[in-house]
Design an enzyme around this catalytic site. Structure first.
Site, mmCIF file in Angstrom:
data_model
loop_
_atom_site.group_PDB
_atom_site.id
_atom_site.type_symbol
_atom_site.label_atom_id
_atom_site.label_comp_id
_atom_site.label_asym_id
_atom_site.label_seq_id
_atom_site.Cartn_x
_atom_site.Cartn_y
_atom_site.Cartn_z
ATOM 1 N N SER A 65 6.000 -1.220 -1.037
ATOM 2 C CA SER A 65 4.942 -0.786 -0.115
ATOM 3 C C SER A 65 3.564 -0.660 -0.752
ATOM 4 C CB SER A 65 5.324 0.551 0.525
ATOM 5 O OG SER A 65 6.308 0.326 1.494
ATOM 6 N N LYS A 68 1.068 -2.956 0.617
ATOM 7 C CA LYS A 68 0.441 -2.706 1.920
ATOM 8 C C LYS A 68 -1.060 -2.457 1.768
ATOM 9 C CE LYS A 68 4.747 -0.980 3.915
ATOM 10 N NZ LYS A 68 5.608 0.168 4.220
ATOM 11 N N TYR A 192 6.368 -10.495 5.444
ATOM 12 C CA TYR A 192 6.375 -9.090 5.019
ATOM 13 C C TYR A 192 7.371 -8.851 3.878
ATOM 14 C CZ TYR A 192 7.426 -4.085 5.272
ATOM 15 O OH TYR A 192 7.657 -2.769 4.957
ATOM 16 N N TYR A 240 3.602 8.638 3.092
ATOM 17 C CA TYR A 240 4.375 8.935 4.307
ATOM 18 C C TYR A 240 4.396 10.433 4.594
ATOM 19 C CZ TYR A 240 5.750 4.515 2.321
ATOM 20 O OH TYR A 240 5.707 3.297 1.727
ATOM 21 N N VAL A 258 9.045 1.843 -2.520
ATOM 22 C CA VAL A 258 10.438 2.217 -2.800
ATOM 23 C C VAL A 258 10.987 1.595 -4.082
ATOM 24 C CG1 VAL A 258 11.261 2.842 -0.488
ATOM 25 C CG2 VAL A 258 11.401 0.477 -1.242
HETATM 26 N N1 GLN Z 1 10.162 -3.433 1.857
HETATM 27 C C1 GLN Z 1 10.362 -2.042 2.087
HETATM 28 C C2 GLN Z 1 10.794 -1.789 3.515
HETATM 29 O O1 GLN Z 1 10.280 -2.395 4.382
HETATM 30 C C3 GLN Z 1 9.104 -1.300 1.782
HETATM 31 C C4 GLN Z 1 9.226 0.172 2.042
HETATM 32 C C5 GLN Z 1 8.597 1.033 0.975
HETATM 33 O O2 GLN Z 1 8.289 0.612 -0.121
HETATM 34 N N2 GLN Z 1 8.474 2.291 1.292
HETATM 35 O O3 GLN Z 1 11.631 -1.001 3.790
#
Ligand code: GLN
Length: 304
Positions: A65, A68, A192, A240, A258
């Site tokens: 993420s 992003k 994505y 988050y 993650v």
């Molecule tokens: N690729 C992961 C997902 O879509 C990214 C989520 C994350 O890093 N929090 O679940």
């Protein structure tokens, strides 16, 4: 001061390497579940261009993420403020992969850093092109920001998430149902998943984050006014439902993934990348957060 940064990073690394309680690695993507939790790395690049590294700073990890942030920068560059008709700017108070607010808020994700929001920004970057072209732009952006051509997508991680990403498929179809997806869900998601699978080291990530310091540190990727706004979103939404706690403990704009990485920005002063694969209950790096808390405190780095 430079010596102080290096010795602080060394001390923090020694402390983190000794920790028994390291959190749990993400297991909903089988490929990520295999990562050894006993790893820690931290890198700092200052506005003056000095670089400091400690721990496993040359081991590549899955950015997930954190990407992003880069995709948002590209989406803003392509579409400007129009993107805000498709995605909000409010903290979610929910898990990164939550679907509940999407239903309550007519298919408009809360912010660009929860999964649903990033699926929208990726969709905007894709904009009718082949996923390959959009991915070339995203990877190209990260390489240019880091001034390092040796940054790649880990195809096995992308495939692994593609095969198990039912939750993200649900989010994408929900967005499509509300008319908030311009491309076929499988094309946007393919893009994505691949963007999330960008792999880099903390040394590379700290360099890639320089543009977010502003102050003409590193290559200028976006305008200063946009840098400020991106940092505001990172502070309020970058972790988050753990964003408030992170702001309280660390006091810096940051984005987690993650894979266990966190990119944190000290505006005008430093770009920091930290990595430890074990996560806390909100899906943010447990030791990464603690390391940033210690570093920020020691250096007196805070935006407050
Ligand atoms: N690729 C992961 C997902 O879509 C990214 C989520 C994350 O890093 N929090 O679940």
């Amino acid at each position: 001061m430079p010596m102080d940064i290096q010795s602080t990073l060394d001390e923090i690394t020694e402390m983190m390497d000794a920790r028994a309680e390291r959190g749990h690695v993400a297991n909903y993507v089988p490929e990520l579940a295999q990562v050894d939790p006993n790893q820690f790395a931290i890198s700092v690049v200052t506005a003056a261009g000095a670089q400091f590294n400690a721990g496993a700073c040359n081991v590549g990890f899955s950015a997930q993420s954190i990407t992003k942030v880069f995709t948002l920068a590209i989406a803003l560059g392509r579409s400007g403020d129009q993107i805000w008709q498709r995605v909000g700017r409010e903290p979610s108070g929910n898990a990164f992969n939550s679907i509940v607010q999407l239903e309550q808020e007519n298919g408009i994700p809360r912010n660009p850093f929860v999964n649903a929001g990033a699926i929208v920004t990726t969709d905007e970057v894709l904009a009718g092109r082949a996923p390959k072209q959009a991915l070339a732009e995203i990877v190209g952006f990260v390489r240019a920001a880091a001034e390092d051509a040796d940054i790649h997508i880990n195809e096995a991680v992308a495939k692994s998430e593609q095969a198990h990403g039912h939750r993200n498929f649900a989010l994408a179809h929900f967005l499509a149902d509300h008319g908030n997806l311009r491309n076929a869900p499988e094309l946007t998601l393919g893009t994505y998943f691949h963007q999330c699978a960008i792999e880099l080291t903390t040394a590379q990530l700290a360099l890639a984050g320089r543009f977010l310091m502003g102050a003409d540190a590193g290559p200028r990727m976006v305008a200063q006014s946009r840098v400020r706004r991106m940092n505001a979103l990172m502070l309020t939404c970058g972790h988050y439902d753990g964003s408030g706690d992170f702001a309280y403990r660390v006091g810096l704009p940051a984005k987690s993934g993650v894979g266990g990485g966190i990119l944190a920005i000290v505006p005008g002063a430093a770009s920091i990348a930290v990595w430890s694969p074990g996560l806390d209950r909100n899906g943010n790096s447990k030791l990464g957060t603690e390391a940033l808390e210690r570093l920020a405190h020691h250096m007196d780095w805070s935006i407050f």
